[in-house]
Motif scaffolding. Sequence first.
Motif, PDB file in Angstrom:
ATOM      1  N   ASP A 195     -31.949  21.537   6.194  1.00 17.07           N
ATOM      2  CA  ASP A 195     -32.538  22.663   7.164  1.00 17.07           C
ATOM      3  C   ASP A 195     -32.529  24.027   6.728  1.00 17.07           C
ATOM      4  N   GLY A 196     -32.140  24.211   5.609  1.00 17.70           N
ATOM      5  CA  GLY A 196     -32.178  25.583   5.097  1.00 17.70           C
ATOM      6  C   GLY A 196     -31.006  26.440   5.274  1.00 17.70           C
ATOM      7  N   GLN A 197     -30.784  27.597   5.298  1.00 17.08           N
ATOM      8  CA  GLN A 197     -29.758  28.629   5.219  1.00 17.08           C
ATOM      9  C   GLN A 197     -29.469  28.438   6.814  1.00 17.08           C
ATOM     10  N   LEU A 198     -28.023  28.387   6.919  1.00 19.39           N
ATOM     11  CA  LEU A 198     -27.472  28.231   8.446  1.00 19.39           C
ATOM     12  C   LEU A 198     -26.842  29.561   8.867  1.00 19.39           C
ATOM     13  N   THR A 199     -26.670  29.540  10.074  1.00 19.57           N
ATOM     14  CA  THR A 199     -26.068  30.839  10.604  1.00 19.57           C
ATOM     15  C   THR A 199     -24.697  30.546  11.559  1.00 19.57           C
ATOM     16  N   TYR A 200     -23.930  31.472  12.065  1.00 19.76           N
ATOM     17  CA  TYR A 200     -22.850  31.256  12.800  1.00 19.76           C
ATOM     18  C   TYR A 200     -23.252  31.046  14.201  1.00 19.76           C
ATOM     19  N   GLN A 201     -22.735  30.172  14.770  1.00 19.33           N
ATOM     20  CA  GLN A 201     -23.155  29.606  16.125  1.00 19.33           C
ATOM     21  C   GLN A 201     -22.221  29.822  17.438  1.00 19.33           C
ATOM     22  N   THR A 202     -20.925  29.965  16.937  1.00 18.04           N
ATOM     23  CA  THR A 202     -20.220  30.073  17.967  1.00 18.04           C
ATOM     24  C   THR A 202     -18.917  31.132  17.588  1.00 18.04           C
ATOM     25  N   LYS A 203     -18.536  31.714  18.931  1.00 14.11           N
ATOM     26  CA  LYS A 203     -17.613  33.009  18.533  1.00 14.11           C
ATOM     27  C   LYS A 203     -15.957  32.480  18.182  1.00 14.11           C
ATOM     28  N   GLY A 204     -15.624  33.289  17.384  1.00 10.39           N
ATOM     29  CA  GLY A 204     -14.132  32.954  16.911  1.00 10.39           C
ATOM     30  C   GLY A 204     -13.944  33.770  15.502  1.00 10.39           C
ATOM     31  N   THR A 205     -12.907  33.173  14.962  1.00  7.37           N
ATOM     32  CA  THR A 205     -12.584  33.771  13.592  1.00  7.37           C
ATOM     33  C   THR A 205     -12.600  32.746  12.658  1.00  7.37           C
ATOM     34  N   TYR A 206     -13.261  32.896  11.664  1.00 11.77           N
ATOM     35  CA  TYR A 206     -13.585  32.003  10.577  1.00 11.77           C
ATOM     36  C   TYR A 206     -12.777  32.434   9.245  1.00 11.77           C
ATOM     37  N   ASP A 207     -11.908  31.634   8.801  1.00 16.03           N
ATOM     38  CA  ASP A 207     -11.198  31.975   7.509  1.00 16.03           C
ATOM     39  C   ASP A 207     -11.803  31.025   6.641  1.00 16.03           C
ATOM     40  N   TRP A 208     -12.325  31.608   5.527  1.00 20.78           N
ATOM     41  CA  TRP A 208     -13.011  30.703   4.510  1.00 20.78           C
ATOM     42  C   TRP A 208     -12.045  30.648   3.414  1.00 20.78           C
ATOM     43  N   THR A 209     -11.707  29.495   2.775  1.00 20.29           N
ATOM     44  CA  THR A 209     -10.922  29.499   1.526  1.00 20.29           C
ATOM     45  C   THR A 209     -11.325  28.727   0.446  1.00 20.29           C
ATOM     46  N   ILE A 210     -11.330  29.467  -0.748  1.00 15.94           N
ATOM     47  CA  ILE A 210     -12.323  28.777  -1.906  1.00 15.94           C
ATOM     48  C   ILE A 210     -11.120  28.507  -2.741  1.00 15.94           C
ATOM     49  N   LYS A 211     -10.996  27.446  -3.235  1.00 11.31           N
ATOM     50  CA  LYS A 211     -10.017  26.782  -4.042  1.00 11.31           C
ATOM     51  C   LYS A 211     -10.724  26.532  -5.491  1.00 11.31           C
ATOM     52  N   ALA A 212     -10.159  27.079  -6.629  1.00 14.90           N
ATOM     53  CA  ALA A 212     -10.704  26.977  -7.995  1.00 14.90           C
ATOM     54  C   ALA A 212      -9.465  26.386  -8.815  1.00 14.90           C
ATOM     55  N   LYS A 213      -9.731  25.503  -9.795  1.00 15.67           N
ATOM     56  CA  LYS A 213      -8.516  24.967 -10.437  1.00 15.67           C
ATOM     57  C   LYS A 213      -8.047  26.378 -11.387  1.00 15.67           C
ATOM     58  N   GLY A 214      -6.679  26.532 -11.286  1.00 14.79           N
ATOM     59  CA  GLY A 214      -6.187  27.425 -12.348  1.00 14.79           C
ATOM     60  C   GLY A 214      -6.439  29.013 -11.723  1.00 14.79           C
ATOM     61  N   TYR A 215      -6.839  29.087 -10.483  1.00 12.39           N
ATOM     62  CA  TYR A 215      -6.960  30.650  -9.811  1.00 12.39           C
ATOM     63  C   TYR A 215      -6.286  30.478  -8.581  1.00 12.39           C
ATOM     64  N   GLN A 216      -5.974  31.695  -8.252  1.00 15.13           N
ATOM     65  CA  GLN A 216      -5.450  31.865  -6.904  1.00 15.13           C
ATOM     66  C   GLN A 216      -6.667  31.677  -5.820  1.00 15.13           C
ATOM     67  N   ALA A 229      -9.272  32.209  -3.220  1.00 16.95           N
ATOM     68  CA  ALA A 229      -9.723  33.330  -2.508  1.00 16.95           C
ATOM     69  C   ALA A 229     -10.239  33.035  -1.041  1.00 16.95           C
ATOM     70  N   ILE A 230      -9.675  34.107  -0.145  1.00 14.21           N
ATOM     71  CA  ILE A 230      -9.874  34.021   1.139  1.00 14.21           C
ATOM     72  C   ILE A 230     -10.538  34.965   1.748  1.00 14.21           C
ATOM     73  N   VAL A 231     -11.880  34.736   2.742  1.00 10.80           N
ATOM     74  CA  VAL A 231     -12.539  35.935   3.384  1.00 10.80           C
ATOM     75  C   VAL A 231     -12.334  35.473   4.680  1.00 10.80           C
ATOM     76  N   THR A 232     -12.266  36.457   5.893  1.00  8.85           N
ATOM     77  CA  THR A 232     -12.407  36.472   7.192  1.00  8.85           C
ATOM     78  C   THR A 232     -13.649  36.944   7.853  1.00  8.85           C
ATOM     79  N   VAL A 233     -14.225  36.004   8.432  1.00  8.85           N
ATOM     80  CA  VAL A 233     -15.186  36.805   9.296  1.00  8.85           C
ATOM     81  C   VAL A 233     -15.049  36.496  10.909  1.00  8.85           C
ATOM     82  N   VAL A 234     -15.132  37.570  11.628  1.00  5.95           N
ATOM     83  CA  VAL A 234     -15.059  37.705  13.085  1.00  5.95           C
ATOM     84  C   VAL A 234     -16.360  37.382  13.729  1.00  5.95           C
ATOM     85  N   VAL A 235     -16.755  36.449  14.449  1.00 10.92           N
ATOM     86  CA  VAL A 235     -18.071  36.385  15.015  1.00 10.92           C
ATOM     87  C   VAL A 235     -17.628  36.650  16.508  1.00 10.92           C
ATOM     88  N   GLN A 236     -18.414  37.674  16.990  1.00 11.60           N
ATOM     89  CA  GLN A 236     -18.269  38.241  18.136  1.00 11.60           C
ATOM     90  C   GLN A 236     -19.600  37.740  19.320  1.00 11.60           C
TER      91      GLN A 236
END
Length: 545
Positions: free
Chosen positions: A515-536, A538-545
């Motif tokens: 479907d191609g690039q997607l967008t946020y569809q629901t209000k709330g808090t989105y905590d994205w966590t990226i795990k990589a072997k050997g690394y801390q 990486a977490i980014v938080t996006v609040v959708v209003q």
Amino acid sequence: MKRKLWKEIMVAILLVSSILSFSSIAHGQTTSVQQSIDYVKIEMKKAALAYVEPALKGNLVPSSTLDPILNSVKKNYEATKKLILASNLSEKEKQAKLKELETLYEEKIVKGLIPYIDAYNYATKYLEPLLKEIKEAEAKNDFLSVEKAYHKLSVQLKSRTSILYRFTGKAPRDLLLEKYKKPADAKRDELIVPVTIMMKAASAQQLLLAGKKEEAIKSIEDIPSLVAKLSSTNAFHQALIKELERLQAIVFPPPITPVVPTPPVTPPSTGGGSGGSSETSAQRALRLAKAEAIKELTNYKVDVNASYSTANWDTISALKTKWTSAINASKSITDVDQAFTDAKAEITDVKTLVEEEQQNQDLVNAEAAKIPLTFAATDLAGTVSLPTVDADYTISVNTTSDLTKYDTKGMILADGTSTVVYTVKHKASGKTADTGSVTVTVTVIILKVSPVINAVSTVTIGSTIEFTFTDDLNWRNAITKISLFFYDDWNSNVIDHTNNFHITNGKMYFDSKSDGQLTYQTKGTYDWTIKAKGYQDAIVTVVVQ
């Protein structure tokens, strides 16, 4: 002039020292205030996930696991605030960054991790022991102890269980309520009628002792209607009914019925056509043999019944019933003797309390002996690492020779070795056994710092799901998982989106591949966590209003 220059040099040295002393947050690689802030923000978000993610899989995290995480967050949070205040930022920038940290700390730690730990401790240190106390008292038919524990449980449920609702995270809250509060509510409801009966019976006894028989009778008028509500399959309920019958026989004994002699029975005649039959000597001998065997079996071990647990004495009673039937079914005295011998042998095999304790001790001794004399504890600093034992046992540190490397909780602190003695405990019996001296080799895994993930922190529905970062090819190639922890006021959920992201040079974006690039569809808090072997992480938080 020289004096002024010397003071400036000293200030610079102190500032550098304060930054270096904070190296535990960035694992020796933090070189800016912003990086330190980013790291402690990641730590706070991970701390909040530490009890939520396992709950989504049906597991409650014990407070003992979370305490080190909380202590680390508190320490690094305070250190980061001091670092901000000692920085060259403007006063306005300092206040803004302090406010940013305080807001996240309030959300993730004050309203999340801390009240969860409090709720877990309350459930396991108050509700669970009370339910255990009631269960043990019921098993002993200790009516007074059951009543006392019931009242303690009622007080807890009425006045203190609100603590179980105070933390964020629907999944762990539901699990905590299901595991601890729901059984407590059920047990209280189950005991309402029995405890009411016990209280009325106790009151009647007091009135009788005071010579107030009519009042005593009146106080128990409604006991029969309450007894009718007791369960026929609940052993404690049935024991209470028997106790009431015993008390009734003592307090209100039945009238004595005169014994009327029974006229002797004239044996049937063996002659004529009466059709009667008499017992042969062989039949009589068999009948007497059965009666004697059953009598001996009934009394077997009765004089030492206190030497057995309630469960094992119930087993013996069941065996007596089984073998009594076998004796009655015997066709010869030989069969009776054999059944009686087999019955005693099977009953003798049932273990006494002393034998049970020795068996449990032997089992835990054997489990402790399985622990090898060398153990490699390799993980992140602050992680508890212990040898594994079977599911029926627990293991803990008894002594450790070097607390700076490996502490009494089994926590990894620094590279090196420590001589450790572990204690293995049998869960069911509480029996323990110590291992031999185990050489623990501690290796601390140092994770590299992940790139800072950039995203607009507050967006609206319809915004594109994409992030940017300073490109690091090694980190990109090491990525193993990208997950989303979404939550709003009522719901929370963790979803694996590893296969839904396209990652390019310095950019990653959500793409369903069809479907191609997607967008946020629901209000709330989105905590994205990226795990990589050997690394801390990486977490980014996006609040959708």
